[in-house]
Write an enzyme that holds these catalytic residues in place. Structure first.
Site, mmCIF file in Angstrom:
data_model
loop_
_atom_site.group_PDB
_atom_site.id
_atom_site.type_symbol
_atom_site.label_atom_id
_atom_site.label_comp_id
_atom_site.label_asym_id
_atom_site.label_seq_id
_atom_site.Cartn_x
_atom_site.Cartn_y
_atom_site.Cartn_z
ATOM 1 N N CYS A 64 38.215 8.599 14.525
ATOM 2 C CA CYS A 64 39.318 7.916 15.175
ATOM 3 C C CYS A 64 38.747 7.116 16.344
ATOM 4 O O CYS A 64 38.298 7.690 17.325
ATOM 5 C CB CYS A 64 40.307 8.961 15.680
ATOM 6 N N THR A 116 0.834 -1.202 0.000
ATOM 7 C CA THR A 116 0.000 0.000 0.000
ATOM 8 C C THR A 116 0.867 1.249 0.000
ATOM 9 O O THR A 116 1.868 1.322 0.712
ATOM 10 C CB THR A 116 -0.925 -0.012 1.242
#
Ligand SMILES: Cc1ncc(COP(=O)(O)O)c(C=O)c1O
Length: 330
Positions: free
Chosen positions: A268, A180
């Site tokens: 990092c 739908t």
């Protein structure tokens, strides 16, 4: 985008549109060939789908790009083989902002009788996109990139192109995508597209000017900055900037506390640097990727925001450059 309504198929976003274009064409043309060409700087919605298709026996060429993030049309032509069934190259790059000359790739693909898909997500609604002029066979777009609701996008499929469906069920989207329809999303996307079209030109000029003034002021007041990607053929308002000797992630966090949102070019974690694959592909060093900040201006930003951001960056960069860890100093 100059498509006929019958050529637009709504999806849950740009990711699904990319997945559908690649898988749908791969499956529908698998008897003809198993080779797909894309670029190493594509969005993960394309790269990861291609990697998954490799597990199913498809052969994918991930083309190298130059230092602005574009594939050279000659490299593309050289990679096309008799078994090539699809080429997918994005219109503009989300990380470095470069706009690619997509019609040249489409021309090379069509000369060889190969279908061409382009991820138009970052360009649609920011610069004029005409699927007929670009000559793309398939194009992905997303609503939330143009201030529309999240969770809705579309795949343009040129009239007459056969594509396998991925979602089976009802007969929605012209029998090509079961389920739908997300009516509120579609209506919101439609309204956003209408608004973008009416403001495209004026917003694009304004955003280009804001980005230019921002970079000019950074060059003068902060120094040690350079732009990644093409210097002028860029998404309006988008900047990817390397700050020499600065940890971009630390800068990002400092800016966040000032209410300024941006993104970094590398993270990092536990001492290991995870660099963006796009920045790596365009030849940046680890230090440059670590020092990269991606900034985009939008319709609500003003020259005053530029001043606030420049002052904040100036202050944080001066401090970060003094306290620079060994790993990021060159
Ligand atoms: C170039 C590009 N393609 C695809 C997508 C994915 O779109 P969506 O978030 O609608 O799934 C994005 C989103 O960031 C994008 O920038």
């Amino acid at each position: 985008m100059n498509a006929a309504p019958s050529e637009i198929h709504f999806t849950s976003g740009g990711t699904e549109a990319d997945n559908w274009a690649l898988r749908g064409i791969a499956y529908s043309l698998k008897e003809k060939g198993n080779h797909i060409i894309t670029a190493e700087t594509e969005h993960p919605a394309v790269i990861d789908t291609c990697k998954d298709l490799e597990k199913e026996g498809f052969d994918v060429s991930f083309l190298f790009t130059d230092n602005i993030g574009s594939v050279h049309p000659h490299d593309l032509e050289a990679e096309i083989r008799p078994e090539t069934i699809l080429i997918s190259i994005m219109h503009s790059n989300n990380e470095v902002g470069t706009i690619n000359l997509v019609h040249k790739y489409a021309e090379a693909a069509h000369e060889a009788g190969v279908l061409f898909h382009s991820d138009l997500v970052q360009s649609y609604g920011k610069i004029p996109i005409d699927v007929k002029l670009l000559d793309v066979d398939l194009g992905s777009v997303s609503s939330h990139k143009i201030y529309g609701p999240k969770g809705i996008g579309a795949l343009y499929i040129r009239q007459g192109i056969e594509i396998e469906q991925l979602l089976f069920g009802g007969h929605q989207e012209r029998n090509r995508r079961g389920g739908t329809e997300n009516v509120p999303g579609i209506v919101g996307f439609g309204k956003a597209a209408e608004l973008r079209a009416s403001r495209l030109e004026q917003d694009s000029i304004r955003l280009k000017n804001l980005a230019a003034s921002f970079f000019e002021r950074l060059s003068e007041e902060v120094g040690g900055v350079k732009i990644n990607g093409h210097p002028s053929r860029r998404i309006p308002g988008h900047l990817s900037i390397v700050f020499d000797g600065v940890d971009g992630e630390a800068l990002l966090m400092n800016l966040d506390t000032t209410g300024i949102s941006a993104s970094a070019g590398a993270a990092c974690s536990s001492g290991a640097i995870k660099m963006s694959s796009v920045l790596k592909a365009i030849g940046l060093s680890e230090d440059e990727a670590l020092g990269t900040l991606r900034v985009s201006f939008g319709r609500d930003n003003s020259e005053e925001d530029v001043s606030v951001a420049v002052s904040a960056i100036k202050e944080h960069v001066a401090r970060l450059r003094k306290t620079i860890p060994e790993a990021v100093s060159s």
